[in-house]
Design an enzyme around this catalytic site. Structure first.
Site, PDB file in Angstrom:
ATOM      1  N   LYS A 181     -21.124  14.337  27.899  1.00 38.24           N
ATOM      2  CA  LYS A 181     -21.549  13.042  28.438  1.00 38.24           C
ATOM      3  C   LYS A 181     -22.535  13.288  29.574  1.00 38.24           C
ATOM      4  CE  LYS A 181     -17.158  10.912  27.138  1.00 38.24           C
ATOM      5  NZ  LYS A 181     -15.947  10.201  27.570  1.00 38.24           N
ATOM      6  N   LYS A 217      -8.191   5.738  19.518  1.00 37.33           N
ATOM      7  CA  LYS A 217      -7.461   6.111  20.717  1.00 37.33           C
ATOM      8  C   LYS A 217      -5.967   6.226  20.407  1.00 37.33           C
ATOM      9  CE  LYS A 217     -10.717   6.224  23.913  1.00 37.33           C
ATOM     10  NZ  LYS A 217     -10.960   7.402  24.772  1.00 37.33           N
ATOM     11  N   GLU A 224      -9.399  15.056  19.731  1.00 35.53           N
ATOM     12  CA  GLU A 224     -10.081  15.190  21.016  1.00 35.53           C
ATOM     13  C   GLU A 224      -9.088  15.220  22.170  1.00 35.53           C
ATOM     14  OE1 GLU A 224     -13.195  12.466  23.636  1.00 35.53           O
ATOM     15  OE2 GLU A 224     -13.400  12.522  21.443  1.00 35.53           O
ATOM     16  N   ASP A 236     -12.974  17.137  25.959  1.00 35.15           N
ATOM     17  CA  ASP A 236     -13.766  16.123  26.654  1.00 35.15           C
ATOM     18  C   ASP A 236     -13.538  16.237  28.151  1.00 35.15           C
ATOM     19  OD1 ASP A 236     -15.036  13.898  27.687  1.00 35.15           O
ATOM     20  OD2 ASP A 236     -13.765  12.435  26.694  1.00 35.15           O
ATOM     21  N   ASP A 249      -8.496  10.501  19.705  1.00 33.63           N
ATOM     22  CA  ASP A 249      -8.726  10.895  21.099  1.00 33.63           C
ATOM     23  C   ASP A 249      -7.473  10.600  21.903  1.00 33.63           C
ATOM     24  OD1 ASP A 249      -9.638  11.468  23.616  1.00 33.63           O
ATOM     25  OD2 ASP A 249     -11.104   9.833  23.705  1.00 33.63           O
TER      26      ASP A 249
END
Length: 333
Positions: free
Chosen positions: A218, A111, A168, A194, A142
């Site tokens: 997802k 992250k 991401e 995402d 991400d």
């Protein structure tokens, strides 16, 4: 029962349980993950949109939970799913301890771009991951849409020496993703989408705009396994199946989605049970040998009791369930 049928609310409430699970470390600004579980004819399922999501968005998550609990899962191509380690926005010296919670994982998602972090801290964290997993390990970062275009370009340059698998959601919008992809294409670092897939009115807009090289998919925010598979087929891009910091019951839905995808080119983001300090089952879907099993999960009554949310939070979730169920009923009427 057909995929679009909606069970009555009392069927959901009959077994509904709300839990509050502590995290190992702060993640997405929270220390406790709340979720509502209920049982359908096919098994236990989970409704756990984050608290800040409005009812319209959360209703899609409820549709996914009902689909998983009331309908058989699609045919599977695999019974084990390779997963990545997830490294929150921790200090660099905490990285080895985080990675130890993901035994056998060859890929780490790091992250970055947190509002309370600097780029220097992001670089130090990614450097620590590279040192820990070695030159053959894979690193993806991400940003959760945390950079503008210029910030993203600067950050990708700063992180490129660590041999990134992809970046991401560096920027929030589809147009910004398309721009940063153009600016950095010469570097050979793919851009993944995402939030621009799971929180968009049109999850295929990213692919249509050629704004990403791959999609993060997802099950819950896309409305369930079948709807996610439709997005995968229509997008025509490589995909990564991921989760949303679910309990093992919720992760089982993601695992069944990953099992049903014909081709998996990337390790999946389905190892996040390792970020929980507690789970609802004595046999959680933890990474072992770098992968998790494809199976449904039954919660342990003792753990449901031990980690039951307090009365106020339980009432909040049950009221949310009722509103979202009503919204689904309007949508299918």
């Amino acid at each position: 029962m057909s995929a679009d049928a909606l069970p009555p609310l009392h069927d959901l409430l009959a077994t509904a349980r709300v839990v509050a699970l502590p995290l190992v470390t702060r993640f997405r600004g929270i220390d406790v993950r709340e979720a509502l579980l209920f049982e359908g004819p096919e098994g236990w399922t989970e409704f756990a949109p984050f608290a800040e999501y409005d009812d319209e968005e959360a209703a899609t998550w409820l549709g996914a939970a009902i689909d998983f609990g009331w309908n058989p899962t699609p045919s599977a191509h695999r019974d084990r799913i390779p997963v990545n380690a997830t490294v929150p926005a921790v200090d660099a010296d905490a990285v080895p301890a985080v990675l130890e919670r993901f035994p056998g994982c060859r890929t780490a998602k790091v992250k970055v771009a947190a509002s309370d972090q600097t780029l220097e801290q992001d670089v130090a964290r990614v450097r620590a991951v590279r040192e820990a997993i070695g030159p053959e390990g894979r690193i993806r970062v991400d940003a959760n849409g945390g950079w503008n275009i210029d910030e993203a370009e600067h950050a990708i340059h700063a992180l490129a020496p660590f041999d990134l698998e992809y970046v991401e959601q560096p920027c929030p919008s589809v147009d910004e993703l398309a721009e940063i992809r153009t600016r950095t294409k010469y570097m050979g670092i793919p851009i993944a989408a995402d939030e621009s897939v799971r929180r968009a009115d049109d999850p295929l807009a990213v692919a249509a705009a050629r704004a990403a090289d791959l999609l993060v998919v997802k099950a819950a925010p896309l409305g369930g396994i079948r709807r996610a598979l439709d997005v995968v087929e229509r997008a025509g891009l490589p995909i990564v199946v991921s989760s949303a910091l679910d309990t093992s019951v919720g992760l089982a839905m993601g695992a069944h989605l990953a099992a049903a995808v014909p081709t998996l080119d990337y390790d999946c983001g389905l190892g996040t049970a390792s970020l929980l300090a507690a789970d609802v089952t004595a046999e959680p879907l933890l990474a072992s040998g770098g992968a998790i099993d494809v199976r449904r999960v039954d919660p342990d009554p003792a753990l449901l009791n031990r980690y039951a949310a307090d009365a106020d939070r339980t009432a909040w979730w049950l009221a949310r369930l009722e509103r979202c169920h009503a919204a689904l009923g309007v949508g299918t009427a």
